[in-house]
Design a protein around this motif. Structure first.
Motif, PDB file in Angstrom:
ATOM      1  N   ALA B 163      88.234  58.566  35.054  1.00  0.00           N
ATOM      2  CA  ALA B 163      89.681  58.375  35.156  1.00  0.00           C
ATOM      3  C   ALA B 163      90.147  58.464  36.606  1.00  0.00           C
ATOM      4  O   ALA B 163      90.954  57.650  37.071  1.00  0.00           O
ATOM      5  CB  ALA B 163      90.416  59.391  34.289  1.00  0.00           C
ATOM      6  N   ILE B 165      88.375  57.878  39.344  1.00  0.00           N
ATOM      7  CA  ILE B 165      87.878  56.707  40.066  1.00  0.00           C
ATOM      8  C   ILE B 165      88.688  55.465  39.718  1.00  0.00           C
ATOM      9  O   ILE B 165      89.128  54.718  40.607  1.00  0.00           O
ATOM     10  CB  ILE B 165      86.382  56.480  39.760  1.00  0.00           C
ATOM     11  CG1 ILE B 165      85.551  57.598  40.391  1.00  0.00           C
ATOM     12  CG2 ILE B 165      85.919  55.110  40.241  1.00  0.00           C
ATOM     13  CD1 ILE B 165      84.089  57.583  40.008  1.00  0.00           C
ATOM     14  N   LEU B 166      88.916  55.256  38.435  1.00  0.00           N
ATOM     15  CA  LEU B 166      89.664  54.057  38.031  1.00  0.00           C
ATOM     16  C   LEU B 166      91.120  54.143  38.457  1.00  0.00           C
ATOM     17  O   LEU B 166      91.718  53.141  38.853  1.00  0.00           O
ATOM     18  CB  LEU B 166      89.550  53.846  36.516  1.00  0.00           C
ATOM     19  CG  LEU B 166      88.138  53.496  36.018  1.00  0.00           C
ATOM     20  CD1 LEU B 166      88.144  53.317  34.504  1.00  0.00           C
ATOM     21  CD2 LEU B 166      87.593  52.251  36.698  1.00  0.00           C
ATOM     22  N   ALA B 169      91.139  53.001  41.910  1.00  0.00           N
ATOM     23  CA  ALA B 169      90.871  51.562  42.032  1.00  0.00           C
ATOM     24  C   ALA B 169      92.071  50.750  41.584  1.00  0.00           C
ATOM     25  O   ALA B 169      92.217  49.592  41.950  1.00  0.00           O
ATOM     26  CB  ALA B 169      89.635  51.186  41.217  1.00  0.00           C
TER      27      ALA B 169
END
Lengths: 197, 197
Positions: B163, B165-166, B169
């Motif tokens: 979560a 990391i995304l 991004a």
DNA sequence: ATTATCTATAGATCTATAGATAATGC
DNA sequence: ATTATCTATAGATCTATAGATAATGC
């Protein structure tokens, strides 16, 4: 030295494919233009006639990867021979094969952590790609409302990406297999780890 | 030029702290020894009297980070003023602050994806650190057996890392906040996304 | 005298550009 | 004549080492 227009287009494709593989395998900083072009069977000098910069290649090769994932998942969904597309997608995503073969894995699991350190074009490719991944998963995941489905898709994909990354960081270890197994079981629809209000 | 033994030890500490910040912020390849030493208020020449190589610094600074996370979490658990340590840990882990401040975030969310491309020493630091994170979380997570608790800890931490990391991004986007919110809700013990057989 | 840190630099990268080469395609 | 690719190279990195410098600590 000059080649036909068709061959030139093919060469450009080969560079994009090679980049998509090598970036996932070695990271954006782990491969230089010179070695990359050599891997593609060309020399480095021609690179900048085809791409504005390395950053431009990063954006375009990841755009490719993003589109390919979306279309492959959609094919599974449309294919009547695949009875349970979510299960099919989950088990291939969380397979040992997908963990061990960096060159062909999901770009979010190898490259997404580097995205905040890159330019706007790259960031947009990852942001838009993620949105389309979530839209596809939303149609597959359980949930009685649209909001619940979307939340479940987000929760599930977060877990998948984290599980792949952690299973690689734990490599050589029983822990690595354990992480993948837990994430696989968590994605088995009934009685799953997915949220229901 | 020579400094006291105490000052020399302090300098080494500063280098380790600076490295821990800069690696998380810029990635292992995103910062060189020279700039790193300058950030620490020193010059690059002395570096190799203190560390075998850059790889050695990576291993040692991440070891630091790993120990610090474990001890901070253990303090929360031992502290009687923290009524719900898991909730406390989850909400700080999945906060916007932790998403936006790379220099002080969890090393798994910024650096774990690079680990497979590094040496054995670095891999071991991440593998052992992950094991101790999971042991701590296992004591906090719901579940009626040890196996269930462990599986829930693995599922939860995978989701947390994914979560974060995304959400990075997806930055600049509503999606980014949405991902964090879903992961936060998924970690609220009762009626949570955690698996019960 | 010892040694922590400094300056300086070797040698290997890396991104990007300039201009040569040689085959295409008008 | 045009142009896709090549060779060669500029200029900026990067890791690591050698040897000078100057303050500590015996």
């Amino acid at each position: 030295m000059k080649v036909t227009r068709a061959k030139s287009i093919e060469n450009r494709e080969i560079v994009l494919e090679t980049a998509a593989r090598l970036f996932r395998e070695k990271g954006f900083d782990g491969i230089g233009i010179s070695d990359l072009m050599k891997s593609a069977g060309l020399t480095s000098g021609g690179f900048y006639k085809n791409f504005e910069s390395k950053e431009d290649l990063i954006a375009k090769s990841c755009q490719r990867l993003s589109e390919r994932t979306a279309s492959r998942w959609k094919e599974h969904i449309a294919n009547p021979e695949v009875p349970n597309p979510l299960k099919r997608i989950a088990s291939s995503y969380l397979s040992e094969k997908n963990r061990d073969n960096l060159a062909t894995t999901c770009m979010y699991s190898t490259l997404a952590a580097e995205v905040p350190r890159h330019g706007k074009a790259v960031q947009e490719v990852f942001a838009e790609g993620l949105e389309s991944v979530l839209e596809i998963l939303s149609t597959l995941v359980p949930g009685s409302t649209e909001e619940e489905k979307r939340a479940n898709a987000i929760a599930m994909f977060s877990q998948w990406v984290g599980a792949l990354i952690l299973s690689r960081a734990a490599s050589d270890n029983m822990l690595s297999d354990e992480i993948l197994a837990v994430a696989r079981e968590g994605s088995h629809l009934e009685g799953s780890g997915l949220r229901e209000r």
